[in-house]
Every structure is written in C-alpha cells, then in structure tokens.
Design a protein around this motif. Structure first.
Motif, PDB file in Angstrom:
ATOM      1  N   THR A 193       0.822  -1.191  -0.117  1.00  0.00           N
ATOM      2  CA  THR A 193       0.208   0.128   0.137  1.00  0.00           C
ATOM      3  C   THR A 193       0.782   1.284   0.048  1.00  0.00           C
ATOM      4  OG1 THR A 193      -0.163  -0.285   2.487  1.00  0.00           O
ATOM      5  CG2 THR A 193      -1.798  -1.159   1.008  1.00  0.00           C
ATOM      6  N   HIS A 201      -1.490   4.173   4.981  1.00  0.00           N
ATOM      7  CA  HIS A 201      -2.545   3.229   5.197  1.00  0.00           C
ATOM      8  C   HIS A 201      -2.082   2.130   6.339  1.00  0.00           C
ATOM      9  CE1 HIS A 201      -5.535   4.326   2.363  1.00  0.00           C
ATOM     10  NE2 HIS A 201      -4.252   4.814   1.576  1.00  0.00           N
ATOM     11  N   GLY A 203      -1.599  -0.966   8.564  1.00  0.00           N
ATOM     12  CA  GLY A 203      -1.885  -2.558   8.319  1.00  0.00           C
ATOM     13  C   GLY A 203      -1.035  -3.248   9.180  1.00  0.00           C
ATOM     14  N   SER A 239      -9.430  -3.806   1.447  1.00  0.00           N
ATOM     15  CA  SER A 239      -8.518  -3.762   2.718  1.00  0.00           C
ATOM     16  C   SER A 239      -7.433  -5.034   2.868  1.00  0.00           C
ATOM     17  CB  SER A 239      -9.559  -3.673   4.106  1.00  0.00           C
ATOM     18  OG  SER A 239     -10.372  -2.690   4.052  1.00  0.00           O
ATOM     19  N   PHE A 264      -5.337  -3.804   5.755  1.00  0.00           N
ATOM     20  CA  PHE A 264      -5.002  -2.589   5.798  1.00  0.00           C
ATOM     21  C   PHE A 264      -6.206  -1.652   6.015  1.00  0.00           C
ATOM     22  CE2 PHE A 264      -5.202  -3.017   1.396  1.00  0.00           C
ATOM     23  CZ  PHE A 264      -5.874  -2.029   1.000  1.00  0.00           C
TER      24      PHE A 264
END
Length: 265
Positions: A193, A201, A203, A239, A264
């Motif tokens: 990401t 983001h 995660g 996600s 994430f």
C-alpha cells in the motif's frame, strides 16, 4: 563479536524445547508490536536450537494471531514427525499465557540433482548508483536502520504505476547472513500500500510463508555482501494486500522467496 541481530534474538533455554525471551525494543514497530521478521526469527531459532534437529530449515509458515508487545515471550517448539531426511515442527509463542503466534517449520537435508533452474535475477546497477533509503527520524521504526538499503525501483509514499520494488539490502553492521536472518529479512519490505498511495494506510501481516532454496555453500558465498530483493504484489483491495519476495545473493543465486497476506485500513 556479537552482532545486534544475534543479541536481540537470543533465547533462554528452559528445557524440553521451551524457551523465553524479552521482546526486543529495537525490533519493534511504531504500533508497539514486534516486527514480524523478528517474530519469525524467534520461531526459527527455537527449532535451530532444538537438540533433536538433524537438518537445516527450509521453510517457515507463520500465522500472526496477535501482536507481540513489550515483556516476556514464551516459546514452545515441538517435533511433529521425523523422517530419513525431513523433519516437521510446530512452534508456538505465548505472551501473558495467551497464544500469539503459531508457526510450522520444515527442516531437511536435500541432495543436488541434475535439474538446475531458477528465474532470472533483476538486472540493476550497483548499489552506489541508487539513492539510499534514509528513514525519517520519528516516523520509521528503529529496526529499519539495522538494514542498509538502496532503492533501485519503487518510491514509498508515492503513487507508483505498480507496487513492485527492487532494493539492494544487507545487514548494516556487516553480519553475514544465515537461515535465521534470511527469514527475518524476507519481512523487511514495506506493505505494498505504501507504493500505491501518498497517504498512510496502517496495516499488519496476517500470515507469511518463507522458503529457503540456498545451500550452506550458497549462504557462505553470500556472506555479508549486498543482496537484491524484489517485491511484487498481485492484489491491493478490499482492505487486503499480498506481497511476494525474491531474495538474491549478489552473485546471482536465488536464496529464498516469501509470500504474505496482510490487512490494511
């Protein structure tokens, strides 16, 4: 000389495949949880140190049930089955008597055969031709600084065309690689990401599998020199994101690959 990685992953033996260790403050993420590569290294070391082990580690599959915070970690390693050349192990990590991490490890003695194939190594220039990864103080975990990295492809926190990255990497203090450090290094890459957005983001890794193809001679030849790490990602959506790592010695030997899935926000 005792290298930092060895000091921070040293287990205290309690007998019968059980160990304890204080969670490392060096190998800790900003969230407070231990770096996943450190966790995987602890599991691998528990098997490597076991008196019943008869062969080198060739694979590790880890499931990250919960984060490892500060404090004591209890490690349990158990031999599930032993064959003529291959052994199967289960490792569990507990903190405050709660199961946090589960790992399955295979050790094996494999012989050379006539077949000899590997995918092509990335063609890149020497490390000095690329910018050095310089972590921003206060924004990057301390353990990032234990690795010396030069970025050949992929800029973090920018919108790149793909999440593929290629870096030169080695231990910053000159520690020669071994199977334990290979397993840890394979979790060094940032989440994919970070290469598809200029926004952060957060995660975490949920599951990781690492496979070592290198022989003892391959590892000795790699020594403490720079290695090439290529990381690709097939999916970053809903996600969830994946990553696939290829770790090459500087002389062109594919040492290991690793796959993982993470969540994430």
């Amino acid at each position: 000389m005792t290298f930092l990685f060895d000091r921070e992953t040293a287990l205290i033996q309690c007998g019968n495949g059980q160990y304890t260790i204080e969670a490392s403050d060096v190998y800790r993420n900003p969230t407070g949880a231990a770096f996943g590569g450190w966790v995987a290294a602890i599991m691998a070391r528990a098997v490597e140190n076991h008196p019943d082990r008869t062969s080198p580690i060739v694979s590790l599959q880890a499931t990250y049930i919960a984060g490892i915070g500060p404090g004591e970690v209890r490690v349990e390693s158990k031999l599930l089955k032993s064959g003529a050349s291959t052994q199967f192990w289960r490792v569990e990590l507990y903190q405050a008597e709660n199961l946090a991490i589960v790992g399955d490890i295979v050790t094996s003695n494999r012989r050379p055969v006539d077949l000899n194939y590997q995918i092509a190594m990335p063609e890149i220039s020497p490390p000095e031709d690329y910018p050095r990864l310089e972590p921003v103080p206060g924004q990057a975990p301390e353990w990032i600084r234990t690795y010396d990295q030069y970025i050949a492809k992929g800029v973090p926190f920018q919108v790149n065309d793909t999440p593929e990255t290629i870096v030169w990497i080695k231990e910053e203090d000159g520690r020669p690689i071994d199977r334990i450090s290979i397993i840890s290094i394979c979790d060094v890459p940032m989440p994919r990401t970070f290469f598809l957005s200029d926004e952060f983001h957060p995660g975490s890794t949920v599951a990781m599998s690492t496979y070592i193809y290198a022989s003892a001679e391959d590892i000795a030849a790699a020594g403490s020199d720079y290695m090439i790490m290529r990381v690709t990602g097939a999916v970053v959506r809903n996600s969830k994101s994946d990553s696939r790592v290829e770790l090459w010695s500087g002389n062109g030997t594919l040492l290991a690959t690793s796959n993982q899935i993470g969540f994430f926000r």
